[in-house]
Design a protein around this motif. Structure first.
Motif, short mmCIF file in Angstrom:
data_model
loop_
_atom_site.label_atom_id
_atom_site.label_comp_id
_atom_site.label_asym_id
_atom_site.label_seq_id
_atom_site.Cartn_x
_atom_site.Cartn_y
_atom_site.Cartn_z
N ASP A 74 34.51 53.75 54.24
CA ASP A 74 34.12 54.14 55.72
C ASP A 74 32.78 53.92 56.01
OD1 ASP A 74 33.31 56.39 54.28
OD2 ASP A 74 34.42 57.74 55.52
N ASN A 75 32.01 53.46 55.32
CA ASN A 75 30.53 53.43 55.19
C ASN A 75 29.80 54.63 54.78
OD1 ASN A 75 30.05 50.83 55.63
ND2 ASN A 75 29.53 50.69 57.82
N ASP A 76 30.51 55.73 54.66
CA ASP A 76 29.75 56.97 54.14
C ASP A 76 29.24 56.84 52.52
OD1 ASP A 76 28.55 59.53 54.26
OD2 ASP A 76 30.68 60.44 54.67
N LEU A 77 28.61 57.64 52.05
CA LEU A 77 27.76 57.35 50.90
C LEU A 77 28.23 58.58 49.82
CD1 LEU A 77 24.15 56.45 51.75
CD2 LEU A 77 25.99 55.02 51.16
N ASP A 78 28.80 58.09 48.59
CA ASP A 78 28.95 58.91 47.52
C ASP A 78 27.59 58.92 46.66
OD1 ASP A 78 30.04 60.59 45.43
OD2 ASP A 78 32.07 59.89 45.35
N TRP A 79 27.38 59.87 45.66
CA TRP A 79 26.14 59.55 44.99
C TRP A 79 26.80 59.71 43.48
CZ3 TRP A 79 21.76 58.83 47.51
CH2 TRP A 79 21.84 58.93 48.81
N GLY A 80 26.11 59.19 42.44
CA GLY A 80 25.98 59.29 40.99
C GLY A 80 24.51 59.43 40.49
N GLU A 81 24.31 59.53 39.35
CA GLU A 81 23.25 59.80 38.80
C GLU A 81 22.43 58.44 38.02
OE1 GLU A 81 20.51 63.31 36.05
OE2 GLU A 81 22.84 63.60 37.07
N TYR A 82 21.27 58.25 38.34
CA TYR A 82 20.58 57.02 37.80
C TYR A 82 20.06 57.63 36.14
CZ TYR A 82 17.26 53.29 37.05
OH TYR A 82 16.46 52.35 36.40
N THR A 83 20.31 56.69 35.10
CA THR A 83 19.91 57.18 33.90
C THR A 83 19.29 56.07 33.16
OG1 THR A 83 21.82 57.16 33.12
CG2 THR A 83 21.38 59.18 33.72
N GLY A 84 18.46 55.06 34.07
CA GLY A 84 18.32 53.92 33.49
C GLY A 84 19.09 52.59 33.93
N GLU A 85 18.40 51.40 33.85
CA GLU A 85 19.14 50.15 34.46
C GLU A 85 20.57 50.07 33.84
OE1 GLU A 85 17.43 46.77 35.53
OE2 GLU A 85 15.48 47.10 35.03
N GLY A 86 20.79 50.67 32.61
CA GLY A 86 22.22 50.51 32.12
C GLY A 86 23.14 51.38 32.84
N SER A 87 22.51 52.23 33.54
CA SER A 87 23.68 52.90 34.40
C SER A 87 24.06 52.40 35.54
CB SER A 87 22.86 54.42 34.68
OG SER A 87 21.70 54.40 35.42
N LEU A 88 23.59 51.24 35.86
CA LEU A 88 23.96 50.52 37.22
C LEU A 88 25.20 49.61 36.85
CD1 LEU A 88 20.57 49.95 38.49
CD2 LEU A 88 21.93 51.77 39.35
N THR A 89 25.81 49.36 38.26
CA THR A 89 26.91 48.38 38.15
C THR A 89 26.62 47.43 39.35
OG1 THR A 89 29.20 47.94 37.87
CG2 THR A 89 28.78 49.89 39.14
N ARG A 90 27.27 46.33 39.21
CA ARG A 90 27.13 45.47 40.45
C ARG A 90 28.40 45.65 41.35
NH1 ARG A 90 22.89 43.43 42.66
NH2 ARG A 90 23.45 41.45 42.82
N VAL A 91 28.28 46.05 42.71
CA VAL A 91 29.64 46.16 43.24
C VAL A 91 29.59 45.50 44.66
CG1 VAL A 91 31.08 47.65 44.70
CG2 VAL A 91 29.91 48.46 42.61
N ARG A 92 30.65 44.62 44.71
CA ARG A 92 30.62 43.79 45.89
C ARG A 92 31.59 44.38 47.08
NH1 ARG A 92 29.43 38.65 47.53
NH2 ARG A 92 31.16 37.80 48.91
N HIS A 93 30.85 44.39 48.27
CA HIS A 93 31.64 45.37 49.27
C HIS A 93 32.08 44.05 50.38
CE1 HIS A 93 30.50 49.32 48.03
NE2 HIS A 93 29.64 48.72 47.71
N GLY A 94 33.33 43.90 50.22
CA GLY A 94 33.77 42.73 51.06
C GLY A 94 33.02 41.65 51.07
N GLY A 95 33.06 40.84 52.11
CA GLY A 95 32.27 39.67 52.22
C GLY A 95 30.77 39.87 52.58
N ARG A 96 30.44 41.39 52.61
CA ARG A 96 29.13 41.68 53.11
C ARG A 96 28.06 41.58 52.27
NH1 ARG A 96 29.56 47.05 55.75
NH2 ARG A 96 30.55 47.67 53.93
#
Length: 205
Positions: free
Chosen positions: A88-110
């Motif tokens: 719904d375009n709202d934001l959840d949050w997670g902790e950043y602990t370095g580049e290994g803690s990131l994941t690429r997420v595709r949002h629809g065609g956007r």
């Protein structure tokens, strides 16, 4: 003077296109150099220097770069929160602990975003931040920010207000994106506290 201003959207759309076109003309070297300068200026700000928790985001493409700043904050022992876009375009949050803690997420065609891979902390986690970095395309002399138009950060700002949270609100931009003319605004728009560019920090309140 009527308080029923016409909707600012068409105007905002053409402004957004102009600022995005200018960003897309930047070289990877321009973006990298600006990111290092931005990190240095932001880290020297007293509100950032004393922050225990910072809510930020991972820049994409030619956006003013944030990774150098995120890594420097982590190295100082600061808790860094990153957003995850909800349906719904709202934001959840997670902790950043370095580049290994990131994941690429595709949002629809956007768009594809780098989001925190770990545990989700809930939309209210942002209320614990001492500093919130807001993405933007421009800011005017009053501190009014032109966002990307998804409305996600309008919700974040409303949530902070409801919680009585008063973090420092910062926007990271290129120098040419700090503009003299007033940007179109809507009743719910809130000014930021400061803008950080590669050459300066400008405060609005």
């Amino acid at each position: 003077m009527s308080h029923h201003a016409p909707p600012a959207e068409p105007d905002k759309r053409s402004l957004r296109r102009g600022f995005l076109a200018a960003r897309n003309a930047l070289t990877p070297d321009d973006v990298r150099e600006a990111a290092d300068a931005l990190a240095g200026r932001a880290l020297a700000m007293p509100e950032v220097a004393r922050a225990h928790a910072v809510a930020a985001y991972v820049s994409v493409g030619a956006e003013p770069g944030t990774l150098a700043l995120l890594d420097a904050l982590r190295a100082r022992g600061v808790r860094v929160l990153l957003p995850a876009l909800l349906p719904d375009n709202d934001l959840d949050w997670g902790e950043y602990t370095g580049e290994g803690s990131l994941t690429r997420v595709r949002h629809g065609g956007r768009m594809t975003l780098s989001e925190p891979a770990g545990e989700r902390l809930g939309p209210d986690a942002v209320t614990e931040a001492d500093v919130v970095l807001l993405p933007g395309l421009a800011v005017d002399g009053r501190g009014m920010r032109l966002g990307r138009g998804g409305g996600s950060y309008d919700r974040v700002l409303a949530r902070l207000e409801r919680a009585g949270a008063r973090p420092a609100l910062l926007v990271l931009l290129y120098d040419a994106e700090v503009v003299r003319q007033n940007l179109p605004e809507e009743p719910h728009d809130r000014p930021v506290d400061a803008v950080v560019t590669p050459t300066e920090v400008r405060r609005f309140r």
